[in-house]
Design a protein around this motif. Structure first.
Motif, PDB file in Angstrom:
ATOM      1  N   ARG A   3       5.254  17.051   0.628  1.00 25.19           N
ATOM      2  CA  ARG A   3       5.266  15.889   1.506  1.00 25.19           C
ATOM      3  C   ARG A   3       6.235  14.845   0.954  1.00 25.19           C
ATOM      4  O   ARG A   3       6.613  14.872  -0.214  1.00 25.19           O
ATOM      5  CB  ARG A   3       3.864  15.286   1.653  1.00 25.19           C
TER       6      ARG A   3
ATOM      7  N   MET B  50       8.819   4.425   0.986  1.00 31.76           N
ATOM      8  CA  MET B  50       8.175   3.274   0.365  1.00 31.76           C
ATOM      9  C   MET B  50       9.124   2.073   0.347  1.00 31.76           C
ATOM     10  O   MET B  50      10.343   2.220   0.374  1.00 31.76           O
ATOM     11  CB  MET B  50       7.757   3.620  -1.071  1.00 31.76           C
TER      12      MET B  50
ATOM     13  N   ASP C  83       0.850  -1.185   0.000  1.00 27.20           N
ATOM     14  CA  ASP C  83       0.000   0.000   0.000  1.00 27.20           C
ATOM     15  C   ASP C  83       0.888   1.237   0.000  1.00 27.20           C
ATOM     16  O   ASP C  83       1.956   1.248   0.624  1.00 27.20           O
ATOM     17  CB  ASP C  83      -0.894   0.026   1.243  1.00 27.20           C
ATOM     18  N   THR C  84       0.442   2.281  -0.694  1.00 28.08           N
ATOM     19  CA  THR C  84       1.151   3.558  -0.667  1.00 28.08           C
ATOM     20  C   THR C  84       0.157   4.665  -0.348  1.00 28.08           C
ATOM     21  O   THR C  84      -1.059   4.467  -0.409  1.00 28.08           O
ATOM     22  CB  THR C  84       1.855   3.850  -2.008  1.00 28.08           C
ATOM     23  N   ALA C  85       0.686   5.827  -0.033  1.00 30.33           N
ATOM     24  CA  ALA C  85      -0.155   6.898   0.501  1.00 30.33           C
ATOM     25  C   ALA C  85      -1.141   7.458  -0.520  1.00 30.33           C
ATOM     26  O   ALA C  85      -2.278   7.771  -0.180  1.00 30.33           O
ATOM     27  CB  ALA C  85       0.721   8.025   1.047  1.00 30.33           C
ATOM     28  N   GLU C  86      -0.737   7.599  -1.777  1.00 26.17           N
ATOM     29  CA  GLU C  86      -1.595   8.281  -2.746  1.00 26.17           C
ATOM     30  C   GLU C  86      -1.912   7.468  -3.985  1.00 26.17           C
ATOM     31  O   GLU C  86      -2.777   7.851  -4.772  1.00 26.17           O
ATOM     32  CB  GLU C  86      -0.930   9.612  -3.165  1.00 26.17           C
TER      33      GLU C  86
ATOM     34  N   TRP D  98       1.107  10.001  -9.035  1.00 28.89           N
ATOM     35  CA  TRP D  98       2.516  10.328  -8.830  1.00 28.89           C
ATOM     36  C   TRP D  98       3.068  11.269  -9.892  1.00 28.89           C
ATOM     37  O   TRP D  98       4.269  11.516  -9.947  1.00 28.89           O
ATOM     38  CB  TRP D  98       3.347   9.054  -8.823  1.00 28.89           C
TER      39      TRP D  98
ATOM     40  N   GLU E  51       7.139  10.470   1.247  1.00 26.85           N
ATOM     41  CA  GLU E  51       6.690   9.140   1.631  1.00 26.85           C
ATOM     42  C   GLU E  51       7.855   8.163   1.525  1.00 26.85           C
ATOM     43  O   GLU E  51       8.559   8.135   0.511  1.00 26.85           O
ATOM     44  CB  GLU E  51       5.539   8.662   0.742  1.00 26.85           C
TER      45      GLU E  51
END
Length: 394
Positions: free
Chosen positions: A353, A357, A41-44, A320, A355
């Motif tokens: 921001r 990963m 899973d990733t944030a966006e 992205w 992230e």
């Protein structure tokens, strides 16, 4: 020396040796990379899948995509490998220059000439062994013919030093058709020396000669090859695919990794200013910025051992778009913490921001590139290094 004194000396020695050994072993246990694929899973972006395309690479450094879809991958040990249709050719490309591999040296970056389809020219950065144990990051060019490089010659061999610092280099072709070549500068104050080619980004024609419009041409006391100065160790050098600007990222010492937008004639500060600390703990500088020296676009505290970098422009990961991806080889000096970082910017290139990963894989990510298929490709800097592909899971 009395017996009791001798016993105390031996005890102190054993304690010091134990502490030193413990410091060398600091890190998180890392299991071998599994067969995959892995889904995260990733944030966006909805779930993404990491596929192991090829493995068995020895500390791979960079990726160059050939017109036929194959990939050229240099290994730090001095081999140039080719991956075709997802299969690593067991036979290396012949003709690569002899490299020095101790310290952080070796065979490193690779770039294809903009007219590669016609002239087959390949550019390599590598640590050239020099007399008396010295080494220097150098730029070479050869012609890819079949399974070999021919007509290989050095285009630029900067000043050499003893020791294992600052032996790395990156290479990229600018929109102007010029070759940009970075050299490591983690050697005293050499990055600020205008008569040294170390700790610089250099600008050359494709044959290695100096363009007449370089910022320091005809300026007394400056080498004409210099485009920018004040760099520590540049571990990524790219042309931003949307703006055409030259970007780099470089490693600080204990903190102070950074991304910079590279502009002609500018000074990027090392070792006069830095956000980082020296390895024993003291700050590099009391103030991390100074008038007349460029401040970084992005800085990391603690350091992430920043490596390869790519700006995503494809359609496979819509969330992205325009994000910057940076490889991390370890965080805060702790082994086993390598991962991939994603940085989102606004339209004014102001950071929004970040992230972290693929932390679950605990792999040192040396390189990240966007492929012609709009997917992201990564290299793990390990003894049994792997080529990974990042793609949507659905």
């Amino acid at each position: 020396m009395t017996l009791s004194t001798g016993i105390r000396v031996i005890a102190v020695f054993l304690v010091c040796a134990t502490v030193g050994h413990a410091q060398q072993q600091i890190g998180v246990p890392v299991s071998p990379l599994g067969a995959g694929p892995f889904v995260f899973d990733t944030a966006e972006q909805p779930k993404v899948r990491v596929t192991v395309v090829a493995r068995g690479l020895s500390h791979p450094w960079a990726i160059a995509f050939l017109p036929d879809g194959a990939m050229l991958i240099p290994e730090r040990s001095g081999q140039l490998r080719i991956v075709r249709n997802g299969v690593l050719d067991p036979k290396p490309i012949a003709g690569v220059p002899r490299v020095r591999t101790d310290g952080n040296g070796g065979l490193m970056d690779i770039a294809l000439h903009p007219q590669f389809a016609e002239n087959r020219l390949v550019y390599l950065t590598y640590t050239k062994p020099v007399e008396n144990g010295k080494g220097t990051p150098s730029l070479a060019r050869g012609r890819l013919e079949g399974h070999a490089l021919t007509d290989v010659r050095d285009l630029l061999v900067p000043d050499a030093y003893e020791g294992n610092g600052g032996l790395n280099g990156r290479v990229a072709f600018g929109r102007d058709g010029m070759v940009y070549f970075s050299t490591g500068g983690n050697i005293g104050k050499v990055a600020q020396d205008p008569m040294s080619l170390r700790g610089k980004i250099l600008r050359l024609r494709d044959d290695g000669t100096v363009p007449p419009d370089n910022p320091f041409v005809n300026r007394a006391g400056y080498r004409p090859e210099i485009y920018t100065l004040g760099h520590r160790n540049t571990l990524a050098l790219i042309v931003h695919p949307q703006t055409g600007e030259l970007w780099n990222n470089e490693n600080g010492p204990n903190g102070g990794d950074e991304i910079n937008i590279i502009r002609p004639g500018r000074n990027y500060g090392w070792p006069i200013v830095s956000f980082g600390r020296d390895y024993p703990g003291p700050r590099i500088s009391e103030h991390p910025t100074q008038e007349g020296m460029e401040s970084p676009l992005v800085a990391w505290l603690p350091q992430i051992a920043a490596a390869g970098m790519a700006v995503y422009t494809g359609d496979r990961f819509p969330a992205w778009k325009s994000n910057v991806f940076v490889g991390s080889m370890r965080v805060g000096g702790i082994a086993g913490t390598g991962h991939l970082q994603r940085i989102a910017f606004n339209a004014r290139t102001e950071e929004l921001r970040r992230e972290s990963m693929l932390t679950e894989l605990r792999q040192r990510i040396r390189e990240v590139r966007q492929g012609p298929d709009g997917l992201l490709y990564l290299l793990t800097d390990e003894d049994d290094g792997a080529l990974l592909r990042l793609e949507p899971a659905s």
